[in-house]
Write a protein that holds these residues in place. Structure first.
Motif, PDB file in Angstrom:
ATOM      1  N   ALA A  61      -4.245 -10.762  -3.456  1.00 25.66           N
ATOM      2  CA  ALA A  61      -5.573 -11.127  -3.959  1.00 25.66           C
ATOM      3  C   ALA A  61      -6.680 -10.419  -3.175  1.00 25.66           C
ATOM      4  CB  ALA A  61      -5.756 -12.643  -3.897  1.00 25.66           C
ATOM      5  N   SER A  62      -6.491 -10.273  -1.871  1.00 24.12           N
ATOM      6  CA  SER A  62      -7.504  -9.606  -1.033  1.00 24.12           C
ATOM      7  C   SER A  62      -7.640  -8.139  -1.412  1.00 24.12           C
ATOM      8  CB  SER A  62      -7.135  -9.717   0.444  1.00 24.12           C
ATOM      9  OG  SER A  62      -7.074 -11.050   0.839  1.00 24.12           O
ATOM     10  N   MET A  63      -6.513  -7.475  -1.640  1.00 24.11           N
ATOM     11  CA  MET A  63      -6.564  -6.052  -2.003  1.00 24.11           C
ATOM     12  C   MET A  63      -7.138  -5.877  -3.406  1.00 24.11           C
ATOM     13  SD  MET A  63      -5.648  -4.737   0.793  1.00 24.11           S
ATOM     14  CE  MET A  63      -6.192  -6.241   1.614  1.00 24.11           C
ATOM     15  N   ASP A  64      -6.779  -6.797  -4.310  1.00 24.26           N
ATOM     16  CA  ASP A  64      -7.336  -6.740  -5.666  1.00 24.26           C
ATOM     17  C   ASP A  64      -8.856  -6.915  -5.622  1.00 24.26           C
ATOM     18  OD1 ASP A  64      -4.762  -6.386  -6.586  1.00 24.26           O
ATOM     19  OD2 ASP A  64      -4.555  -8.425  -7.384  1.00 24.26           O
ATOM     20  N   LEU A  65      -9.340  -7.766  -4.724  1.00 26.23           N
ATOM     21  CA  LEU A  65     -10.779  -7.973  -4.576  1.00 26.23           C
ATOM     22  C   LEU A  65     -11.461  -6.705  -4.059  1.00 26.23           C
ATOM     23  CD1 LEU A  65     -13.251  -9.825  -4.691  1.00 26.23           C
ATOM     24  CD2 LEU A  65     -12.677 -10.579  -2.366  1.00 26.23           C
ATOM     25  N   LEU A  66     -10.860  -6.047  -3.065  1.00 28.29           N
ATOM     26  CA  LEU A  66     -11.420  -4.779  -2.571  1.00 28.29           C
ATOM     27  C   LEU A  66     -11.451  -3.732  -3.678  1.00 28.29           C
ATOM     28  CD1 LEU A  66      -9.858  -4.436   0.999  1.00 28.29           C
ATOM     29  CD2 LEU A  66     -12.297  -4.677   0.433  1.00 28.29           C
ATOM     30  N   LEU A  67     -10.379  -3.662  -4.463  1.00 26.27           N
ATOM     31  CA  LEU A  67     -10.343  -2.723  -5.583  1.00 26.27           C
ATOM     32  C   LEU A  67     -11.476  -3.026  -6.552  1.00 26.27           C
ATOM     33  CD1 LEU A  67      -8.929  -0.419  -7.182  1.00 26.27           C
ATOM     34  CD2 LEU A  67      -7.542  -2.209  -8.267  1.00 26.27           C
ATOM     35  N   GLN A  68     -11.633  -4.293  -6.922  1.00 25.31           N
ATOM     36  CA  GLN A  68     -12.673  -4.655  -7.880  1.00 25.31           C
ATOM     37  C   GLN A  68     -14.068  -4.376  -7.327  1.00 25.31           C
ATOM     38  OE1 GLN A  68     -12.121  -5.497 -11.150  1.00 25.31           O
ATOM     39  NE2 GLN A  68     -14.304  -4.979 -11.153  1.00 25.31           N
ATOM     40  N   ARG A  69     -14.282  -4.639  -6.048  1.00 27.14           N
ATOM     41  CA  ARG A  69     -15.596  -4.338  -5.453  1.00 27.14           C
ATOM     42  C   ARG A  69     -15.877  -2.838  -5.491  1.00 27.14           C
ATOM     43  NH1 ARG A  69     -15.954  -8.511  -0.326  1.00 27.14           N
ATOM     44  NH2 ARG A  69     -16.421 -10.346  -1.591  1.00 27.14           N
ATOM     45  N   GLY A  70     -14.852  -2.028  -5.230  1.00 27.72           N
ATOM     46  CA  GLY A  70     -15.023  -0.584  -5.312  1.00 27.72           C
ATOM     47  C   GLY A  70     -15.318  -0.128  -6.728  1.00 27.72           C
ATOM     48  N   ILE A  71     -14.610  -0.703  -7.694  1.00 31.22           N
ATOM     49  CA  ILE A  71     -14.850  -0.366  -9.103  1.00 31.22           C
ATOM     50  C   ILE A  71     -16.256  -0.775  -9.510  1.00 31.22           C
ATOM     51  CG2 ILE A  71     -14.169  -0.969 -11.475  1.00 31.22           C
ATOM     52  CD1 ILE A  71     -11.238  -1.064 -10.411  1.00 31.22           C
ATOM     53  N   ASP A  72     -16.681  -1.969  -9.070  1.00 25.13           N
ATOM     54  CA  ASP A  72     -18.047  -2.416  -9.365  1.00 25.13           C
ATOM     55  C   ASP A  72     -19.081  -1.457  -8.769  1.00 25.13           C
ATOM     56  OD1 ASP A  72     -16.944  -4.613 -10.679  1.00 25.13           O
ATOM     57  OD2 ASP A  72     -17.360  -6.014  -9.033  1.00 25.13           O
ATOM     58  N   ALA A  73     -18.839  -0.988  -7.558  1.00 25.21           N
ATOM     59  CA  ALA A  73     -19.761  -0.036  -6.927  1.00 25.21           C
ATOM     60  C   ALA A  73     -19.791   1.279  -7.714  1.00 25.21           C
ATOM     61  CB  ALA A  73     -19.366   0.212  -5.471  1.00 25.21           C
ATOM     62  N   MET A  74     -18.629   1.724  -8.203  1.00 22.59           N
ATOM     63  CA  MET A  74     -18.615   2.952  -9.007  1.00 22.59           C
ATOM     64  C   MET A  74     -19.384   2.755 -10.308  1.00 22.59           C
ATOM     65  SD  MET A  74     -15.038   5.043  -8.471  1.00 22.59           S
ATOM     66  CE  MET A  74     -14.040   3.989  -9.488  1.00 22.59           C
ATOM     67  N   GLU A  75     -19.215   1.595 -10.944  1.00 18.34           N
ATOM     68  CA  GLU A  75     -19.949   1.335 -12.178  1.00 18.34           C
ATOM     69  C   GLU A  75     -21.450   1.342 -11.942  1.00 18.34           C
ATOM     70  OE1 GLU A  75     -18.192  -2.244 -13.765  1.00 18.34           O
ATOM     71  OE2 GLU A  75     -16.390  -1.161 -14.421  1.00 18.34           O
ATOM     72  N   ALA A  76     -21.877   0.934 -10.743  1.00 18.68           N
ATOM     73  CA  ALA A  76     -23.292   0.970 -10.363  1.00 18.68           C
ATOM     74  C   ALA A  76     -23.693   2.351  -9.828  1.00 18.68           C
ATOM     75  CB  ALA A  76     -23.588  -0.106  -9.316  1.00 18.68           C
ATOM     76  N   GLN A  77     -22.753   3.285  -9.811  1.00 20.17           N
ATOM     77  CA  GLN A  77     -22.935   4.639  -9.290  1.00 20.17           C
ATOM     78  C   GLN A  77     -23.373   4.644  -7.835  1.00 20.17           C
ATOM     79  OE1 GLN A  77     -25.280   6.988 -12.033  1.00 20.17           O
ATOM     80  NE2 GLN A  77     -23.751   6.766 -13.640  1.00 20.17           N
ATOM     81  N   ARG A 103     -10.756   6.152  -4.740  1.00 21.00           N
ATOM     82  CA  ARG A 103     -11.570   6.753  -3.693  1.00 21.00           C
ATOM     83  C   ARG A 103     -11.754   8.245  -3.966  1.00 21.00           C
ATOM     84  NH1 ARG A 103     -10.456   6.633   2.784  1.00 21.00           N
ATOM     85  NH2 ARG A 103      -9.007   8.288   2.213  1.00 21.00           N
ATOM     86  N   ALA A 104     -10.719   8.898  -4.510  1.00 15.71           N
ATOM     87  CA  ALA A 104     -10.846  10.309  -4.884  1.00 15.71           C
ATOM     88  C   ALA A 104     -11.979  10.497  -5.890  1.00 15.71           C
ATOM     89  CB  ALA A 104      -9.531  10.835  -5.455  1.00 15.71           C
ATOM     90  N   THR A 105     -12.074   9.602  -6.848  1.00 12.73           N
ATOM     91  CA  THR A 105     -13.141   9.682  -7.847  1.00 12.73           C
ATOM     92  C   THR A 105     -14.509   9.557  -7.177  1.00 12.73           C
ATOM     93  OG1 THR A 105     -11.696   8.760  -9.549  1.00 12.73           O
ATOM     94  CG2 THR A 105     -14.077   8.622  -9.943  1.00 12.73           C
ATOM     95  N   ALA A 106     -14.637   8.617  -6.274  1.00 14.08           N
ATOM     96  CA  ALA A 106     -15.923   8.433  -5.573  1.00 14.08           C
ATOM     97  C   ALA A 106     -16.253   9.664  -4.728  1.00 14.08           C
ATOM     98  CB  ALA A 106     -15.876   7.171  -4.721  1.00 14.08           C
ATOM     99  N   PHE A 107     -15.249  10.193  -4.014  1.00 17.92           N
ATOM    100  CA  PHE A 107     -15.491  11.410  -3.232  1.00 17.92           C
ATOM    101  C   PHE A 107     -15.925  12.561  -4.143  1.00 17.92           C
ATOM    102  CE2 PHE A 107     -12.500  10.102   0.446  1.00 17.92           C
ATOM    103  CZ  PHE A 107     -13.571   9.836   1.299  1.00 17.92           C
TER     104      PHE A 107
END
Length: 183
Positions: A61-77, A103-107
């Motif tokens: 659940a903790s890793m899924d939350l980190l993934l979702q937070r990263g995805i949310d940040a990407m959606e907000a650019q 992370r590759a996508t964000a980089f």
């Protein structure tokens, strides 16, 4: 730049040499990938979503939350914040391909192609069937002028997922450029 080109070729070579994922995939995902690879499949968008949903399950659940937070940040650019979340994810779950792929996508969005390629290489070593990571590799290779290698990467994407219009467009464009030759 020469170091970057050598690294790009190393990523492609490492993928080509990979014969099996480090982590066994679920039989359901294997079945969905087999169906997705069929050019006659009509429900490919649903299959993509289901495959991605399975790939996004870390088992924590903790890793899924980190993934979702990263995805949310990407959606907000907010690419820097996305990198921070995905870095925490890859630090804590280094065998989870989605952390590396995202992370590759964000980089990439930050113009940091070297780190993006490193993360794509890591993601593909964990999941050689990751069509999004392969597509990212193809885009970067084309962006840095390695068009023949990009064509080969797009062909690998198409072997796994032949349905996406951008894959077809890239293949058409690059195959015209290279006269349809086998590389």
């Amino acid at each position: 730049m020469k170091k970057s080109i050598r690294f790009c070729k190393s990523v492609v070579a490492a993928y080509l040499l990979a014969t099996a994922p480090v982590l066994a995939q679920d039989a359901d995902v294997d079945g969905m990938l087999a169906e997705l690879a069929n050019p006659d499949t009509t429900n490919w968008m649903q299959l993509e979503r289901r495959i991605r949903t399975e790939w996004q399950r870390s088992g924590s659940a903790s890793m899924d939350l980190l993934l979702q937070r990263g995805i949310d940040a990407m959606e907000a650019q907010d690419w820097k914040l996305a990198v921070e979340h995905f870095t925490a994810l890859t630090d804590h779950a280094p065998d989870f391909a989605e952390g590396w792929t995202n992370r590759a996508t964000a980089f990439f969005q930050l113009g940091m192609y070297g780190p993006a390629l490193e993360d794509i290489g890591r993601a593909l070593s964990l999941n050689p069937d990751h069509f999004d990571a392969l597509a990212g590799l193809a885009v970067i290779l084309e962006e840095v002028g390695m068009r023949e290698d990009a064509l080969e990467a797009w062909r690998m994407v198409a072997a796994i997922n032949p349905h996406r219009p951008e894959t077809k467009a890239a293949l058409d464009r690059l195959e015209r450029e290279f006269g349809g030759q086998t590389l």
